[in-house]
Design an enzyme around this catalytic site. Structure first.
Site, short mmCIF file in Angstrom:
data_model
loop_
_atom_site.label_atom_id
_atom_site.label_comp_id
_atom_site.label_asym_id
_atom_site.label_seq_id
_atom_site.Cartn_x
_atom_site.Cartn_y
_atom_site.Cartn_z
N LYS A 31 69.09 20.27 -30.16
CA LYS A 31 68.08 19.27 -30.51
C LYS A 31 67.67 18.58 -29.22
O LYS A 31 68.40 17.75 -28.67
CB LYS A 31 68.64 18.26 -31.51
CG LYS A 31 67.56 17.30 -32.02
CD LYS A 31 68.05 16.51 -33.20
CE LYS A 31 66.95 15.70 -33.87
NZ LYS A 31 66.12 14.93 -32.97
N CYS A 71 88.89 -11.70 -0.99
CA CYS A 71 89.44 -11.00 -2.16
C CYS A 71 89.59 -11.99 -3.31
O CYS A 71 90.20 -13.05 -3.14
CB CYS A 71 90.80 -10.40 -1.80
SG CYS A 71 91.68 -9.77 -3.25
N ARG A 88 52.87 14.82 -32.09
CA ARG A 88 53.19 14.81 -33.51
C ARG A 88 52.47 13.67 -34.22
O ARG A 88 52.01 13.83 -35.34
CB ARG A 88 54.71 14.66 -33.67
CG ARG A 88 55.17 14.56 -35.07
CD ARG A 88 56.67 14.78 -35.15
NE ARG A 88 57.11 14.66 -36.51
CZ ARG A 88 57.55 13.53 -37.03
NH1 ARG A 88 57.61 12.44 -36.30
NH2 ARG A 88 57.94 13.48 -38.29
N SER A 109 59.44 16.08 -40.11
CA SER A 109 60.68 15.73 -39.39
C SER A 109 61.83 16.41 -40.14
O SER A 109 61.62 17.07 -41.16
CB SER A 109 60.86 14.22 -39.36
OG SER A 109 60.90 13.75 -40.67
S1 IVH Z 1 62.56 21.71 -35.98
C1 IVH Z 1 60.41 21.37 -39.87
N1 IVH Z 1 64.05 22.16 -33.87
O1 IVH Z 1 63.58 16.66 -33.67
C2 IVH Z 1 61.33 21.28 -38.72
N2 IVH Z 1 63.08 20.01 -34.10
O2 IVH Z 1 62.82 15.37 -36.75
C3 IVH Z 1 60.67 20.70 -37.54
N3 IVH Z 1 63.57 18.50 -32.24
O3 IVH Z 1 60.56 15.34 -33.83
C4 IVH Z 1 61.52 20.39 -36.40
N4 IVH Z 1 64.79 19.91 -31.07
O4 IVH Z 1 60.73 16.91 -31.93
C5 IVH Z 1 63.30 21.26 -34.52
N5 IVH Z 1 65.38 22.74 -32.04
C6 IVH Z 1 64.61 21.85 -32.69
C7 IVH Z 1 64.39 20.54 -32.20
C8 IVH Z 1 63.63 19.64 -32.93
C9 IVH Z 1 64.28 18.69 -31.11
C10 IVH Z 1 62.91 17.22 -32.60
C11 IVH Z 1 61.49 17.37 -33.01
C12 IVH Z 1 61.30 16.44 -34.17
C13 IVH Z 1 62.68 16.00 -34.50
C14 IVH Z 1 63.02 16.39 -35.90
#
Ligand code: IVH
Length: 724
Positions: free
Chosen positions: A138, A444, A159, A99
């Site tokens: 994200k 009303c 995951r 994460s």
């Molecule tokens: S990178 C080692 N990039 O956010 C890095 N994560 O805790 C791994 N997520 O559960 C994650 N958009 O599902 C990464 N552009 C993005 C992301 C992303 C969403 C989610 C992912 C993970 C959580 C990160």
């Protein structure tokens, strides 16, 4: 790619073909389907009509039916799902799915802290150049690891706890955007093993449509069906659906953003210098990668990306809950390494949540300026979308009933951008006790007049008019607002006092109060009373559009008021215009024309206007505008692609001069699409909807015919006519 006989009957495969040519034919069909599937699902740029794709698909299905032993796991026919599992098998991730550290600071501090940490870890001092980062969205879905061996999708895993997840391959295969087989490209040879990580999610429009279908099923009495709380919830439900036939009906999407297990460089694996380069390779191999990815420099670059995305958030077609920053250089990433379960080279910068859970304390009914009754849920205070929310609109009776919001319910509240907070849905399993469904009062709640709902309308309205103190208060606030005549400092509290004390019954009363009258209201300080007196005085010199808008005539907003003023030039001419004359005004249709007539036909409204004038309200008046017949009035055009001679602005000007509206997107209401070279999805949409498509030549011809038939008409003539 070999060419195929596309139009032979797919249901009757030629069984007499030797096995070798069956295999070749299957292979050719699969390649075509992969190619067109990628164009359709991932690039959104189909080259062939859907029917032709279906035909290819059916041909392959028919061949596979006669030779099931030749079905391969990467065959496009294997996307459809159908198998039902008892449980998902467990998959151990060869490279753990980590994460990322999350920063929730609302300002720039999160980006600065991250950049400072990275620089410190790398031992860089202030003189060292800025670090390059990749900034990404994200996505608000669920993380997925896709394993390809020799270019073929062999496994998709959730995951889970990061060490091991669930094998959801059959469901993931149903996602059209996920390649079943990777595209080989020159620049980047396919590694023997490749795990691509990314997010499975549901687009908002797909989510809306899915819930709509669910509601129809529920209404038809289907058992065990439910609507979904939000796109993430719906996506997670679909991925973890044991019946892959059902999963196939849930529209999912995917974006790639990371790497898992991969053939090492020493064994011929890929060599990427940067994260950005890797994302490009993903794209080339056939994965969807979000367009909003950016390469930026230093904390400042991250901050401006964060700001840009925060602005764009609501207009994206899918939910995001923040942005992710990653060090671009992969050797720097390796140098930075990990702390416990999180990489030091990445951080997530979250936006404030747009949805929260709270409880309904009461449902009030508010009365608006035009008498509209709005049910409003009073909520236990909750921090959502960056502010504390205590009220959420339920819009109208139908909405309140559809959502079945009741006092005591636990609800999801949404506040996106500057939009008024609303109740998304009720968590029915948390409902306690025997509560009653909401009903709209038939009188009303403020003045006791009848509340009626006219046919074809969604809203109940109080029939009390200005007898209703709620409507009177709203009318005063509307008149006094900044965009109308502007009485500075006249707020809700003071208007409540004016109306509740009975001294202000109509707008002109407010101008007659004077210092003494104001000072008597509540316990107003002399200074404040004096300020209001001055503000009232200052408001008297106004403009015709502000005054007309301020009157609060139904359907007459600021823009319409401006058009009316421009067209007629004087208040008397507006007040006396017939419906036909009103219809000549830009943007005025039958509903607005009728509303204006109804308003000015009431003697008490004319009386209010007369009294306001005698109180000293005044504005410059002018001559009616010369009105040119605009032959394209009411027609909407959309421009797409590059026209041979006209620039986009020139084409727009030409069309607008004829009264046409030029819009940015194609809908059923679009009259014409003018398409040039490299016209994209707008042209496809136009064809899909059967909208007329013109090229530049057609456009010139159309304009030429208009020029022949158009004759200028005097607006003055129209207006005088209506005065008789
Ligand atoms: S990178 C080692 N990039 O956010 C890095 N994560 O805790 C791994 N997520 O559960 C994650 N958009 O599902 C990464 N552009 C993005 C992301 C992303 C969403 C989610 C992912 C993970 C959580 C990160």
């Amino acid at each position: 790619m070999s060419t195929l006989d596309l139009f032979s009957d797919p249901s009757e495969p030629d069984v007499s073909l030797p096995l070798q040519s069956v295999m070749e034919k299957m292979q050719a069909l699969r390649e075509q389907l992969h190619h067109h599937g990628h164009l359709y699902y991932t690039l959104d740029e189909p080259e062939i009509p859907d029917a032709q794709y279906d035909l290819l698909f059916k041909q392959l299905q028919a061949l596979e039916a006669t030779h099931p032993e030749l079905i391969t796991s990467d065959s496009p026919t294997q996307r459809v799902g159908g198998s039902v599992l008892d449980a998902f098998a467990t998959v151990r991730h060869r490279v753990p799915m980590l994460s990322i550290r999350t920063e929730t600071d609302t300002e720039s501090s999160g980006a600065k802290a991250f950049d400072a940490r990275v620089r410190r870890e790398l031992g860089l001092d202030d003189s060292a150049p800025a670090i390059e980062y990749v900034a990404e969205l994200k996505f608000d879905g669920l993380a997925m690891s896709l394993r390809y061996e020799n270019g073929v999708l062999v496994q998709a895993a959730t995951r889970g706890d990061g060490e091991s997840g669930e094998d959801v391959t059959t469901n993931i295969r149903t996602i059209g955007q996920i390649p079943l087989r990777l595209q080989a490209v020159q620049a980047q040879p396919l590694p023997g093993v490749l795990e691509v990580r990314g997010e499975v999610f549901m687009r908002r429009d797909d989510f809306g449509a899915l819930n709509e279908r669910q509601r129809i099923k529920i209404a038809a009495g289907a058992k065990g069906e439910k609507t979904f709380v939000n796109p993430r919830n719906a996506a997670a439900g679909a991925v973890r659906q044991l019946d892959s036939g059902i999963a196939a009906q849930r529209p999912l999407s995917f974006f790639a953003y990371g790497l898992g297990d991969v053939t090492p460089l020493s064994e011929g694996g890929p060599q990427f210098a940067t994260h950005f380069e890797m994302l490009h390779a993903f794209k080339a191999w056939g994965f969807p990668v979000a367009d909003e990815i950016a390469c930026v420099k230093g904390a400042d670059g991250l901050i401006s990306y964060h700001q840009r995305i925060a602005q764009a958030r609501d207009s994206l077609p899918f939910d995001i809950d923040g942005v992710v920053y990653k060090v671009n250089d992969l050797s720097l990433q390796a140098q930075l390494g990990f702390v416990t379960r999180e990489p030091r080279w990445a951080v997530a910068h979250k936006f404030p949540a747009q949805e929260e859970i709270t409880t309904v304390l009461a449902i009030d009914v508010q009365v608006g300026r035009t008498g509209k009754l709005t049910p409003v849920a009073k909520l236990a205070p909750v921090f959502v979308g960056g502010v504390t929310v205590t009220n959420a609109t339920l819009h109208n009776e139908d909405e309140a009933r559809r959502k079945d919001v009741r006092v005591g319910d636990t609800v999801i509240v949404r506040r996106a951008g500057d939009v008024i907070p609303e109740v998304v849905s009720v968590l029915l399993d948390r409902r306690v006790g025997d509560t009653a469904a909401f009903t709209m009062p038939r009188i009303c709640p403020v003045c006791g007049s009848d509340a009626v709902r006219e046919e074809g309308e969604a809203d109940y309205r109080c029939t009390g008019g200005l007898f209703c103190s709620a409507q009177r208060k709203q009318a005063i606030l509307h008149f006094a607002q900044r965009r109308a005549v502007e009485v500075e400092g006249l707020g809700e509290k003071l208007v409540d006092q004016m109306v509740d004390s009975g001294v202000v019954k109509t707008l002109p009363d407010m101008y007659r109060l004077g210092f003494a009258g104001l000072a008597q209201l509540g316990r107003m300080a002399d200074k404040s009373a004096q300020n209001i007196v001055s503000a009232l005085e200052a408001s008297k010199a106004t403009t015709l559009p502000r005054f007309v808008f301020g009157l609060g005539i139904r359907h007459v907003g600021e823009a319409t008021a401006k058009e009316l003023a421009r067209h007629f030039g004087s208040l008397d001419r507006i007040m006396d215009a017939t419906e036909e004359a009103l219809l000549q005004v830009n943007d005025v249709g039958p509903v607005v024309a009728q509303s204006l007539r109804t308003f000015f036909d009431q003697s008490h409204n004319r009386e209010v206007v007369a009294q306001l004038r005698s109180c000293g309200l005044h504005w410059p008046e002018g001559e009616p505008a010369v009105q040119v017949v605009q032959p394209l009035a009411g027609q909407t055009f959309v421009l797409t692609g590059t026209l041979p001679t006209l620039s986009r602005d020139e084409a727009k000007d030409l069309l607008e001069a004829q009264g046409a509206k030029v819009a940015g997107s194609v809908s059923k209401k679009t009259s014409y699409v003018v398409a040039g070279v490299e016209a994209g999805s707008k042209l496809d949409k136009a064809r899909e909807l059967g909208v007329n498509v013109l090229d530049e030549d057609d456009l010139f011809k159309l304009l030429a015919t208009l020029a022949e038939t158009a004759t200028p008409v005097q607006g003055a003539h129209l207006a005088t006519e209506s005065q008789s």
